[in-house]
Motif scaffolding. Structure first.
Motif, PDB file in Angstrom:
ATOM      1  N   LYS A   1       0.843  -1.207   0.000  1.00 46.29           N
ATOM      2  CA  LYS A   1       0.000   0.000   0.000  1.00 46.29           C
ATOM      3  C   LYS A   1       0.870   1.245   0.000  1.00 46.29           C
ATOM      4  O   LYS A   1       0.513   2.257  -0.591  1.00 46.29           O
ATOM      5  CB  LYS A   1      -0.912   0.033   1.227  1.00 46.29           C
ATOM      6  CG  LYS A   1      -2.147  -0.819   1.096  1.00 46.29           C
ATOM      7  CD  LYS A   1      -3.418   0.006   1.034  1.00 46.29           C
ATOM      8  CE  LYS A   1      -4.593  -0.884   0.732  1.00 46.29           C
ATOM      9  NZ  LYS A   1      -5.320  -1.280   1.932  1.00 46.29           N
ATOM     10  N   ILE A   2       2.004   1.163   0.686  1.00 45.85           N
ATOM     11  CA  ILE A   2       2.906   2.324   0.691  1.00 45.85           C
ATOM     12  C   ILE A   2       3.348   2.605  -0.747  1.00 45.85           C
ATOM     13  O   ILE A   2       3.372   3.748  -1.197  1.00 45.85           O
ATOM     14  CB  ILE A   2       4.136   2.070   1.607  1.00 45.85           C
ATOM     15  CG1 ILE A   2       3.673   1.938   3.060  1.00 45.85           C
ATOM     16  CG2 ILE A   2       5.176   3.176   1.447  1.00 45.85           C
ATOM     17  CD1 ILE A   2       4.780   1.582   4.047  1.00 45.85           C
ATOM     18  N   LEU A   3       3.664   1.526  -1.471  1.00 44.74           N
ATOM     19  CA  LEU A   3       4.187   1.711  -2.827  1.00 44.74           C
ATOM     20  C   LEU A   3       3.178   2.346  -3.773  1.00 44.74           C
ATOM     21  O   LEU A   3       3.549   3.096  -4.664  1.00 44.74           O
ATOM     22  CB  LEU A   3       4.674   0.363  -3.390  1.00 44.74           C
ATOM     23  CG  LEU A   3       5.890  -0.223  -2.668  1.00 44.74           C
ATOM     24  CD1 LEU A   3       6.260  -1.572  -3.278  1.00 44.74           C
ATOM     25  CD2 LEU A   3       7.084   0.726  -2.746  1.00 44.74           C
ATOM     26  N   ILE A   4       1.879   2.025  -3.586  1.00 39.90           N
ATOM     27  CA  ILE A   4       0.890   2.604  -4.514  1.00 39.90           C
ATOM     28  C   ILE A   4       0.329   3.930  -3.985  1.00 39.90           C
ATOM     29  O   ILE A   4      -0.472   4.578  -4.642  1.00 39.90           O
ATOM     30  CB  ILE A   4      -0.285   1.640  -4.805  1.00 39.90           C
ATOM     31  CG1 ILE A   4      -1.079   1.305  -3.527  1.00 39.90           C
ATOM     32  CG2 ILE A   4       0.197   0.385  -5.506  1.00 39.90           C
ATOM     33  CD1 ILE A   4      -2.426   0.647  -3.817  1.00 39.90           C
ATOM     34  N   SER A   5       0.752   4.319  -2.784  1.00 39.23           N
ATOM     35  CA  SER A   5       0.122   5.494  -2.155  1.00 39.23           C
ATOM     36  C   SER A   5       0.585   6.799  -2.804  1.00 39.23           C
ATOM     37  O   SER A   5       1.675   6.875  -3.377  1.00 39.23           O
ATOM     38  CB  SER A   5       0.458   5.525  -0.665  1.00 39.23           C
ATOM     39  OG  SER A   5       1.825   5.809  -0.492  1.00 39.23           O
TER      40      SER A   5
ATOM     41  N   ASN B   1       2.122  10.097   0.244  1.00 37.86           N
ATOM     42  CA  ASN B   1       1.821  11.275   1.087  1.00 37.86           C
ATOM     43  C   ASN B   1       1.917  10.772   2.534  1.00 37.86           C
ATOM     44  O   ASN B   1       0.944  10.324   3.103  1.00 37.86           O
ATOM     45  CB  ASN B   1       0.411  11.780   0.740  1.00 37.86           C
ATOM     46  CG  ASN B   1      -0.045  12.933   1.585  1.00 37.86           C
ATOM     47  OD1 ASN B   1      -1.226  13.253   1.586  1.00 37.86           O
ATOM     48  ND2 ASN B   1       0.861  13.559   2.307  1.00 37.86           N
ATOM     49  N   PHE B   2       3.165  10.833   3.076  1.00 33.06           N
ATOM     50  CA  PHE B   2       3.464  10.060   4.285  1.00 33.06           C
ATOM     51  C   PHE B   2       3.005  10.691   5.594  1.00 33.06           C
ATOM     52  O   PHE B   2       2.928  10.025   6.609  1.00 33.06           O
ATOM     53  CB  PHE B   2       4.963   9.707   4.358  1.00 33.06           C
ATOM     54  CG  PHE B   2       5.883  10.892   4.227  1.00 33.06           C
ATOM     55  CD1 PHE B   2       6.131  11.723   5.300  1.00 33.06           C
ATOM     56  CD2 PHE B   2       6.510  11.152   3.017  1.00 33.06           C
ATOM     57  CE1 PHE B   2       6.980  12.808   5.176  1.00 33.06           C
ATOM     58  CE2 PHE B   2       7.368  12.248   2.885  1.00 33.06           C
ATOM     59  CZ  PHE B   2       7.604  13.082   3.971  1.00 33.06           C
ATOM     60  N   THR B   3       2.728  11.995   5.584  1.00 31.40           N
ATOM     61  CA  THR B   3       2.137  12.612   6.779  1.00 31.40           C
ATOM     62  C   THR B   3       1.538  13.968   6.395  1.00 31.40           C
ATOM     63  O   THR B   3       1.580  14.364   5.221  1.00 31.40           O
ATOM     64  CB  THR B   3       3.143  12.775   7.934  1.00 31.40           C
ATOM     65  OG1 THR B   3       2.419  13.118   9.135  1.00 31.40           O
ATOM     66  CG2 THR B   3       4.179  13.864   7.678  1.00 31.40           C
ATOM     67  N   ASN B   4       0.997  14.641   7.386  1.00 26.74           N
ATOM     68  CA  ASN B   4       0.447  15.974   7.160  1.00 26.74           C
ATOM     69  C   ASN B   4       0.878  16.884   8.302  1.00 26.74           C
ATOM     70  O   ASN B   4       0.727  16.531   9.482  1.00 26.74           O
ATOM     71  CB  ASN B   4      -1.084  15.910   7.074  1.00 26.74           C
ATOM     72  CG  ASN B   4      -1.649  17.212   6.553  1.00 26.74           C
ATOM     73  OD1 ASN B   4      -1.482  18.269   7.164  1.00 26.74           O
ATOM     74  ND2 ASN B   4      -2.301  17.146   5.407  1.00 26.74           N
ATOM     75  N   LEU B   5       1.415  18.051   7.938  1.00 24.73           N
ATOM     76  CA  LEU B   5       1.929  18.989   8.940  1.00 24.73           C
ATOM     77  C   LEU B   5       0.848  19.473   9.901  1.00 24.73           C
ATOM     78  O   LEU B   5       1.145  19.873  11.020  1.00 24.73           O
ATOM     79  CB  LEU B   5       2.516  20.225   8.232  1.00 24.73           C
ATOM     80  CG  LEU B   5       3.779  19.984   7.410  1.00 24.73           C
ATOM     81  CD1 LEU B   5       4.126  21.246   6.617  1.00 24.73           C
ATOM     82  CD2 LEU B   5       4.946  19.608   8.333  1.00 24.73           C
ATOM     83  N   HIS B   6      -0.413  19.467   9.435  1.00 27.41           N
ATOM     84  CA  HIS B   6      -1.495  20.017  10.264  1.00 27.41           C
ATOM     85  C   HIS B   6      -2.368  18.934  10.872  1.00 27.41           C
ATOM     86  O   HIS B   6      -3.588  19.061  10.911  1.00 27.41           O
ATOM     87  CB  HIS B   6      -2.353  20.978   9.432  1.00 27.41           C
ATOM     88  CG  HIS B   6      -1.565  21.940   8.620  1.00 27.41           C
ATOM     89  ND1 HIS B   6      -0.607  22.755   9.187  1.00 27.41           N
ATOM     90  CD2 HIS B   6      -1.545  22.202   7.294  1.00 27.41           C
ATOM     91  CE1 HIS B   6      -0.043  23.487   8.225  1.00 27.41           C
ATOM     92  NE2 HIS B   6      -0.594  23.160   7.080  1.00 27.41           N
ATOM     93  N   CYS B   7      -1.745  17.846  11.289  1.00 22.43           N
ATOM     94  CA  CYS B   7      -2.518  16.701  11.792  1.00 22.43           C
ATOM     95  C   CYS B   7      -3.190  17.037  13.136  1.00 22.43           C
ATOM     96  O   CYS B   7      -2.524  17.390  14.106  1.00 22.43           O
ATOM     97  CB  CYS B   7      -1.560  15.524  11.958  1.00 22.43           C
ATOM     98  SG  CYS B   7      -2.380  14.012  12.401  1.00 22.43           S
ATOM     99  N   GLN B   8      -4.496  16.942  13.162  1.00 19.90           N
ATOM    100  CA  GLN B   8      -5.287  17.213  14.371  1.00 19.90           C
ATOM    101  C   GLN B   8      -6.300  16.084  14.556  1.00 19.90           C
ATOM    102  O   GLN B   8      -6.694  15.468  13.569  1.00 19.90           O
ATOM    103  CB  GLN B   8      -6.087  18.518  14.200  1.00 19.90           C
ATOM    104  CG  GLN B   8      -5.252  19.767  14.068  1.00 19.90           C
ATOM    105  CD  GLN B   8      -4.480  20.098  15.333  1.00 19.90           C
ATOM    106  OE1 GLN B   8      -4.945  19.780  16.430  1.00 19.90           O
ATOM    107  NE2 GLN B   8      -3.303  20.678  15.194  1.00 19.90           N
ATOM    108  N   PRO B   9      -6.779  15.883  15.781  1.00 22.50           N
ATOM    109  CA  PRO B   9      -7.807  14.839  15.977  1.00 22.50           C
ATOM    110  C   PRO B   9      -9.027  15.053  15.073  1.00 22.50           C
ATOM    111  O   PRO B   9      -9.681  14.095  14.674  1.00 22.50           O
ATOM    112  CB  PRO B   9      -8.183  14.998  17.451  1.00 22.50           C
ATOM    113  CG  PRO B   9      -7.001  15.640  18.079  1.00 22.50           C
ATOM    114  CD  PRO B   9      -6.357  16.500  17.034  1.00 22.50           C
ATOM    115  N   GLU B  10      -9.307  16.307  14.697  1.00 21.20           N
ATOM    116  CA  GLU B  10     -10.473  16.600  13.838  1.00 21.20           C
ATOM    117  C   GLU B  10     -10.305  16.014  12.443  1.00 21.20           C
ATOM    118  O   GLU B  10     -11.257  15.992  11.663  1.00 21.20           O
ATOM    119  CB  GLU B  10     -10.697  18.119  13.687  1.00 21.20           C
ATOM    120  CG  GLU B  10     -11.058  18.854  14.955  1.00 21.20           C
ATOM    121  CD  GLU B  10      -9.910  18.979  15.948  1.00 21.20           C
ATOM    122  OE1 GLU B  10      -8.792  19.314  15.502  1.00 21.20           O
ATOM    123  OE2 GLU B  10     -10.102  18.703  17.144  1.00 21.20           O
TER     124      GLU B  10
END
Ligand SMILES: Cc1cc2nc3c(=O)[nH]c(=O)nc-3n(C[C@H](O)[C@H](O)[C@H](O)COP(=O)(O)OP(=O)(O)OC[C@H]3O[C@@H](n4cnc5c(N)ncnc54)[C@H](O)[C@@H]3O)c2cc1C
Length: 371
Positions: A25-29, A35-44
């Motif tokens: 899944k990582i390979l096709i992502s 897109n390995f993370t997001n700088l604005h990661c929030q519980p929302e």
């Protein structure tokens, strides 16, 4: 991630993978760039029956932690949009990094090892066709039902049920929507046309691109809202966010007719979509109330999808192992000591934009550190 953290603290770890390589899944992502993370990661940015559950793990393993690992391995990356971090080169960089980290942590990896059954005696026994693995802890990281053609199965949910754990009914998340036959006849030969819209449903809204497809609608705005959509509900599309398409008509010198309105709509939408939409939504008259009604329609165009493209195309599976069964700190089940569930198999589902991987890393780290 779980194996790495557990290996680093000196545990003997085996990763049992039924595919012939890790991390397909990582390979096709992210279109091959992960897109390995997001700088604005929030519980929302997550859906779950318990919106508080993910907070602890997400706080203790943040996007910055993963970025530090990526930088330690000298992997070039960039922010594409909205805090979404992608590899400059290829998703293979992320997989290679995780494999390297496993190797350093002394983790053993068994490929082509499909676990068919798990028994629990004094320890857990995971049974593959030609091998048995015994351990006092078992972490289930089997993912969800999305993309069966690369091997997704219901095994994780079956295992949870076997151990008497509750499951929140799964559904395809981040999936393209199929339009009714009537709407499809009207719009689908515009496949490939896209526009920035606000898609809303069930108290959620997303301002991103919408794409017309051969069977319906896709693009980030639609994928995002699809996770919140339930069959038979309408989705409202604002086709002209922040613009007033009938504003020109306030000027008494502007002639009130279809070609003026078409020209105004073409300023905010691709020409073919503007024209096609107007064919079906032309105002009934040129009075102020009729124009106001038309303006309302532009900002809240109700569409009634007949369904989603399902697990074949869904980027993620929503629902899963009920978070009430798990410790938010360690991901261990309260009923069966030593049994853990992490990643997508758990009832925590991210928005589009690197959040699903961040959940996979964070929940994996939480379990790995607790082992
Ligand atoms: C096309 C696509 C693109 C995506 N792009 C992104 C993206 O860019 N960013 C993002 O954040 N998320 C993305 N996602 C979502 C993300 O890939 C998943 O949420 C994430 O991989 C979940 O990780 P996981 O470890 O829980 O499960 P998975 O990555 O699904 O891993 C589960 C593993 O368990 C193995 N397995 C299953 N059953 C058994 C068994 N019985 N025995 C042995 N092994 C078994 C599988 O082979 C698989 O390797 C994408 C998903 C798809 C489908």
């Amino acid at each position: 991630m779980c194996a790495i953290e557990a290996g680093k603290s000196g545990r003997r770890v085996a990763v049992l993978e039924h595919a012939d390589r890790l991390g397909k899944k990582i390979l096709i992502s992210g279109g091959g760039r992960c897109n390995f993370t997001n700088l604005h990661c929030q519980p929302e940015n997550f859906l779950s029956s318990n919106p508080h559950f993910a907070k602890s793990a997400l706080t203790r393993y943040s996007p910055q932690d993963f970025i530090a690992l990526v930088e330690k391995h000298g992997i070039p990356y960039h922010e594409k949009t909205l805090g979404q971090l992608f590899c400059d080169r290829s998703a293979r960089d992320i997989l290679g990094m995780l494999e390297d980290e496993c190797q350093h942590a002394g983790v053993s990896i068994f490929l082509n090892t499909k676990i068919q059954q798990v028994e629990r005696t004094r320890e857990f026994v995971a049974i593959a066709t030609n091998a048995k693995f015994r351990a006092d802890a078992l972490v289930v990281a089997t993912g969800g039902l999305s993309i069966p053609k690369i091997g997704a199965t219901a095994f994780g949910y079956d295992l949870a049920r076997q151990f008497g754990l509750a499951i929140r009914d799964p559904w395809p998340g981040l999936a393209p929507l199929i339009l009714s036959q009537e709407d499809c006849c009207r719009y689908c030969n515009l496949a490939g046309v896209s526009a920035e819209v606000i898609a809303s449903c069930n108290g959620q809204q997303f301002r991103e691109k919408m794409l017309i497809t051969h069977r319906g609608l896709s693009g980030p705005a639609i994928l995002q809202i699809s996770s919140y959509w339930k069959q038979s509900q309408p989705i409202l599309i604002d086709l002209a966010p922040g613009s007033e398409v009938t504003a020109a008509f306030r000027d008494s010198k502007t002639s009130r007719n279809l070609s003026t309105l078409r020209a105004e709509l073409r300023k905010v939408l691709p020409q073919r979509l503007a024209d096609r939409w107007l064919d079906a939504h032309a105002p009934t008259s040129w009075t102020n109330p009729a124009l106001a009604e038309m303006e309302k329609q532009v900002h809240a165009w109700p569409i009634a999808p007949t369904g989603t493209e399902g697990y074949e195309k869904a980027e993620v599976t929503a629902g899963g192992v009920d978070t009430n069964e798990l410790s938010a700190k360690t991901m261990e089940t309260s009923k069966i000591p030593g049994l853990f569930f992490i990643g997508e198999v758990v009832d925590v589902t991210g928005h589009l934009g690197g959040f699903n991987f961040q959940w996979a890393w964070a929940s994996g780290a939480a379990a790995g550190r607790a082992l």
